[in-house]
Design a protein around this motif. Structure first.
Motif, PDB file in Angstrom:
ATOM      1  N   TYR A  12       2.857  -1.808   3.310  1.00  0.00           N
ATOM      2  CA  TYR A  12       2.317  -2.876   2.464  1.00  0.00           C
ATOM      3  C   TYR A  12       1.098  -2.405   1.689  1.00  0.00           C
ATOM      4  N   ARG A  13       0.291  -1.532   2.278  1.00  0.00           N
ATOM      5  CA  ARG A  13      -0.884  -0.996   1.575  1.00  0.00           C
ATOM      6  C   ARG A  13      -0.453  -0.029   0.464  1.00  0.00           C
ATOM      7  N   ILE A  15       2.353  -0.240  -1.229  1.00  0.00           N
ATOM      8  CA  ILE A  15       2.894  -1.080  -2.305  1.00  0.00           C
ATOM      9  C   ILE A  15       1.759  -1.742  -3.072  1.00  0.00           C
ATOM     10  N   ALA A  16       0.760  -2.248  -2.361  1.00  0.00           N
ATOM     11  CA  ALA A  16      -0.398  -2.860  -3.023  1.00  0.00           C
ATOM     12  C   ALA A  16      -1.079  -1.836  -3.934  1.00  0.00           C
ATOM     13  N   GLU A  41      11.886  -6.231  -3.439  1.00  0.00           N
ATOM     14  CA  GLU A  41      12.773  -5.892  -2.317  1.00  0.00           C
ATOM     15  C   GLU A  41      13.763  -4.815  -2.750  1.00  0.00           C
ATOM     16  N   TYR A  44      11.660  -1.397  -3.592  1.00  0.00           N
ATOM     17  CA  TYR A  44      11.030  -0.676  -2.485  1.00  0.00           C
ATOM     18  C   TYR A  44      11.891  -0.590  -1.228  1.00  0.00           C
ATOM     19  N   ASP A  49       8.407  -9.844   4.195  1.00  0.00           N
ATOM     20  CA  ASP A  49       7.096 -10.021   4.823  1.00  0.00           C
ATOM     21  C   ASP A  49       6.146  -8.885   4.431  1.00  0.00           C
ATOM     22  N   THR A  50       6.671  -7.678   4.329  1.00  0.00           N
ATOM     23  CA  THR A  50       5.864  -6.533   3.905  1.00  0.00           C
ATOM     24  C   THR A  50       5.353  -6.753   2.487  1.00  0.00           C
ATOM     25  N   LEU A  51       6.205  -7.277   1.633  1.00  0.00           N
ATOM     26  CA  LEU A  51       5.817  -7.541   0.251  1.00  0.00           C
ATOM     27  C   LEU A  51       4.787  -8.658   0.170  1.00  0.00           C
ATOM     28  N   ARG A  52       4.943  -9.673   0.993  1.00  0.00           N
ATOM     29  CA  ARG A  52       3.959 -10.768   1.013  1.00  0.00           C
ATOM     30  C   ARG A  52       2.584 -10.240   1.406  1.00  0.00           C
ATOM     31  N   LYS A  53       2.553  -9.319   2.377  1.00  0.00           N
ATOM     32  CA  LYS A  53       1.281  -8.716   2.785  1.00  0.00           C
ATOM     33  C   LYS A  53       0.661  -7.926   1.639  1.00  0.00           C
ATOM     34  N   ALA A  54       1.490  -7.187   0.902  1.00  0.00           N
ATOM     35  CA  ALA A  54       0.994  -6.403  -0.230  1.00  0.00           C
ATOM     36  C   ALA A  54       0.399  -7.326  -1.291  1.00  0.00           C
TER      37      ALA A  54
END
Length: 84
Positions: A12-13, A15-16, A41, A44, A49-54
């Motif tokens: 997630y970091r 991607i951010a 999605e 990547y 959920d990983t994308l939401r965190k990013a």
């Protein structure tokens, strides 16, 4: 874009950081929508959920905001390095 799943930085970091770079270089300018979770999605290959965190990282930095029913938009460009 690729994600290093074996490295020390959580996906997630990563991607951010990639989204932040696209904002900084003008690929995604202020006032424009970042890719949707569905689009990311596919790009990547990670869980939503990983994308939401990013995205939350970028929200916490004040770079993006959610516009209900429209998506997530860039509201501020990242600070450019000091040219001194």
């Amino acid at each position: 874009m690729t994600i290093d799943r074996e490295g020390p930085v959580p996906p997630y970091r990563q991607i951010a950081a990639q989204l932040r770079e696209r904002i900084a270089d003008g690929s995604i300018p202020v006032g424009r929508r970042i890719p949707s979770l569905v689009e990311m999605e596919q790009e990547y290959g990670v869980a939503r959920d990983t994308l939401r965190k990013a995205v939350q990282v970028l929200k916490d930095e004040g770079l993006v905001e959610t516009v209900n029913g429209m998506g997530i938009y860039v509201i501020k460009a990242t600070a450019e390095p000091d040219a001194r």
